[in-house]
Design an enzyme around this catalytic site. Structure first.
Site, PDB file in Angstrom:
ATOM      1  N   MET A  91     -10.644   0.841   5.707  1.00 46.42           N
ATOM      2  CA  MET A  91     -10.194  -0.418   6.292  1.00 46.42           C
ATOM      3  C   MET A  91      -9.988  -1.541   5.279  1.00 46.42           C
ATOM      4  O   MET A  91     -10.136  -2.714   5.614  1.00 46.42           O
ATOM      5  CB  MET A  91     -11.180  -0.845   7.392  1.00 46.42           C
ATOM      6  CG  MET A  91     -11.370   0.184   8.490  1.00 46.42           C
ATOM      7  SD  MET A  91      -9.831   0.754   9.272  1.00 46.42           S
ATOM      8  CE  MET A  91      -9.529  -0.605  10.393  1.00 46.42           C
ATOM      9  N   ILE A  93      -7.070  -3.238   2.732  1.00 46.30           N
ATOM     10  CA  ILE A  93      -5.656  -3.231   2.356  1.00 46.30           C
ATOM     11  C   ILE A  93      -5.588  -3.041   0.842  1.00 46.30           C
ATOM     12  O   ILE A  93      -6.286  -3.725   0.089  1.00 46.30           O
ATOM     13  CB  ILE A  93      -4.964  -4.538   2.786  1.00 46.30           C
ATOM     14  CG1 ILE A  93      -4.893  -4.582   4.315  1.00 46.30           C
ATOM     15  CG2 ILE A  93      -3.575  -4.645   2.167  1.00 46.30           C
ATOM     16  CD1 ILE A  93      -4.321  -5.859   4.879  1.00 46.30           C
ATOM     17  N   LEU A  94      -4.771  -2.092   0.414  1.00 45.94           N
ATOM     18  CA  LEU A  94      -4.651  -1.805  -1.016  1.00 45.94           C
ATOM     19  C   LEU A  94      -3.419  -2.516  -1.577  1.00 45.94           C
ATOM     20  O   LEU A  94      -2.390  -2.626  -0.907  1.00 45.94           O
ATOM     21  CB  LEU A  94      -4.536  -0.292  -1.225  1.00 45.94           C
ATOM     22  CG  LEU A  94      -5.793   0.484  -0.791  1.00 45.94           C
ATOM     23  CD1 LEU A  94      -5.486   1.971  -0.654  1.00 45.94           C
ATOM     24  CD2 LEU A  94      -6.941   0.256  -1.775  1.00 45.94           C
ATOM     25  N   ASN A 108      -2.356   8.501   4.952  1.00 46.17           N
ATOM     26  CA  ASN A 108      -3.185   7.634   5.798  1.00 46.17           C
ATOM     27  C   ASN A 108      -2.982   8.031   7.244  1.00 46.17           C
ATOM     28  O   ASN A 108      -1.900   8.461   7.628  1.00 46.17           O
ATOM     29  CB  ASN A 108      -2.774   6.162   5.612  1.00 46.17           C
ATOM     30  CG  ASN A 108      -3.580   5.214   6.484  1.00 46.17           C
ATOM     31  OD1 ASN A 108      -4.812   5.361   6.591  1.00 46.17           O
ATOM     32  ND2 ASN A 108      -2.928   4.258   7.114  1.00 46.17           N
ATOM     33  N   SER A 137      -0.290   8.240  13.898  1.00 44.64           N
ATOM     34  CA  SER A 137       0.670   8.677  12.884  1.00 44.64           C
ATOM     35  C   SER A 137      -0.058   8.980  11.589  1.00 44.64           C
ATOM     36  O   SER A 137      -0.973   8.252  11.206  1.00 44.64           O
ATOM     37  CB  SER A 137       1.679   7.554  12.587  1.00 44.64           C
ATOM     38  OG  SER A 137       2.268   7.054  13.773  1.00 44.64           O
ATOM     39  N   ASP A 146       1.074   0.370   6.118  1.00 53.85           N
ATOM     40  CA  ASP A 146       1.374   1.281   7.236  1.00 53.85           C
ATOM     41  C   ASP A 146       2.868   1.602   7.299  1.00 53.85           C
ATOM     42  O   ASP A 146       3.406   1.824   8.399  1.00 53.85           O
ATOM     43  CB  ASP A 146       0.896   0.685   8.572  1.00 53.85           C
ATOM     44  CG  ASP A 146      -0.608   0.454   8.587  1.00 53.85           C
ATOM     45  OD1 ASP A 146      -1.339   1.226   7.951  1.00 53.85           O
ATOM     46  OD2 ASP A 146      -1.047  -0.518   9.230  1.00 53.85           O
TER      47      ASP A 146
HETATM   48  C1  GAR Z   1      -9.430   5.990  13.337  1.00 52.03           C
HETATM   49  O1  GAR Z   1      -9.043   5.753  14.661  1.00 52.03           O
HETATM   50  C2  GAR Z   1      -8.284   5.685  12.392  1.00 52.03           C
HETATM   51  O2  GAR Z   1      -7.029   6.001  12.908  1.00 52.03           O
HETATM   52  C3  GAR Z   1      -8.417   4.198  12.249  1.00 52.03           C
HETATM   53  O3  GAR Z   1      -9.809   3.963  12.151  1.00 52.03           O
HETATM   54  C4  GAR Z   1     -10.497   4.988  12.890  1.00 52.03           C
HETATM   55  C5  GAR Z   1     -11.521   5.609  11.989  1.00 52.03           C
HETATM   56  O4  GAR Z   1     -12.348   6.488  12.688  1.00 52.03           O
HETATM   57  N1  GAR Z   1      -7.728   3.725  11.082  1.00 52.03           N
HETATM   58  C6  GAR Z   1      -7.144   2.536  11.000  1.00 52.03           C
HETATM   59  O5  GAR Z   1      -7.160   1.717  11.895  1.00 52.03           O
HETATM   60  C7  GAR Z   1      -6.450   2.264   9.679  1.00 52.03           C
HETATM   61  N2  GAR Z   1      -5.679   1.076   9.758  1.00 52.03           N
HETATM   62  P1  GAR Z   1     -13.221   7.546  11.902  1.00 52.03           P
HETATM   63  O6  GAR Z   1     -14.008   6.770  10.836  1.00 52.03           O
HETATM   64  O7  GAR Z   1     -14.122   8.119  12.956  1.00 52.03           O
HETATM   65  O8  GAR Z   1     -12.305   8.560  11.299  1.00 52.03           O
END
Ligand code: GAR
Length: 198
Positions: A91, A93-94, A108, A137, A146
């Site tokens: 989480m 931003i790079l 990602n 996605s 993204d």
């Molecule tokens: C997932 O739903 C992933 O798609 C989202 O965070 C969650 C992580 O869950 N990613 C983002 O929102 C990236 N912008 P997890 O730690 O259980 O894999």
């Protein structure tokens, strides 16, 4: 020779676990490192339990110095010499400087049907917009947030009684199907987009 996969997480790491568990047998890749930017991320213990080396690069230790954080992240990543880097609930931003360096190797997973709903709060935004379909996605990471080429999407129906939480939970199950499928293909050099779900 197996492809070496590093996985970046910030939280519970459920996607990381499904990726790690998928890389067995005749799979063309193996996990070599899990990195978290959050020292107490739940995913770290899960990775350790699965026998995958872990590292922490705590962004808070660098204050507002994003460059210094990314320099350390880059150093730790490079030491593991990965062929593929999977962001899995990472989480931060790079910066374009970082993403350019790892472009072509970095994937990602994002919880929306990109190009819709880049950024945060994707489930709330889909419900508020009155969408009847939602999804996730997997894309290549480029300098645009993204925004890189889409390698796979899974689509689900939004139910009238869905909340952001119920939708997120149902979608996560599809994330766990989609990401390993995309990774396996990507490791074989196949970038043909995958479609799952309704
Ligand atoms: C997932 O739903 C992933 O798609 C989202 O965070 C969650 C992580 O869950 N990613 C983002 O929102 C990236 N912008 P997890 O730690 O259980 O894999």
């Amino acid at each position: 020779m197996s492809k070496r996969v590093a996985i970046l997480i910030s939280g519970g790491g459920s996607n990381m676990v499904t990726l790690v568990n998928s890389m067995t047998g005749d799979h063309p890749a193996r996990p070599v490192l899990v990195i978290s930017n959050v020292p107490d991320a739940g995913g770290l213990a899960k990775a350790e339990a699965l026998g995958v080396p872990t590292a922490v690069v705590d962004h808070k230790a660098f204050g507002k110095d994003r460059e210094a954080f990314e320099a350390e992240l880059d150093r730790v990543l490079a030491a593991a010499d990965p062929d593929i880097v999977c962001l899995a609930g990472f989480m931060r931003i790079l910066t374009p400087e970082f993403t350019r360096k790892w472009e072509g190797k970095t994937l990602n997973i994002h919880p929306s049907l990109l190009p819709k709903y880049k950024g945060l709060h994707t489930h709330e935004r889909a419900i508020e917009a009155g969408d009847t379909e939602h999804g996730c996605s997997v894309h290549e990471v480029t300098a645009e947030l993204d925004g890189g080429p889409i390698l796979g999407q899974a689509m689900i129906a939004i139910r009238p009684d869905d909340t952001a939480e119920s939708l997120a939970a149902r979608l996560l199950e599809w994330e766990h199907k989609l990401y390993p499928e995309v990774l396996r293909r990507f490791a074989l050099g196949d970038k043909t987009p995958i479609r799952l779900g309704v």
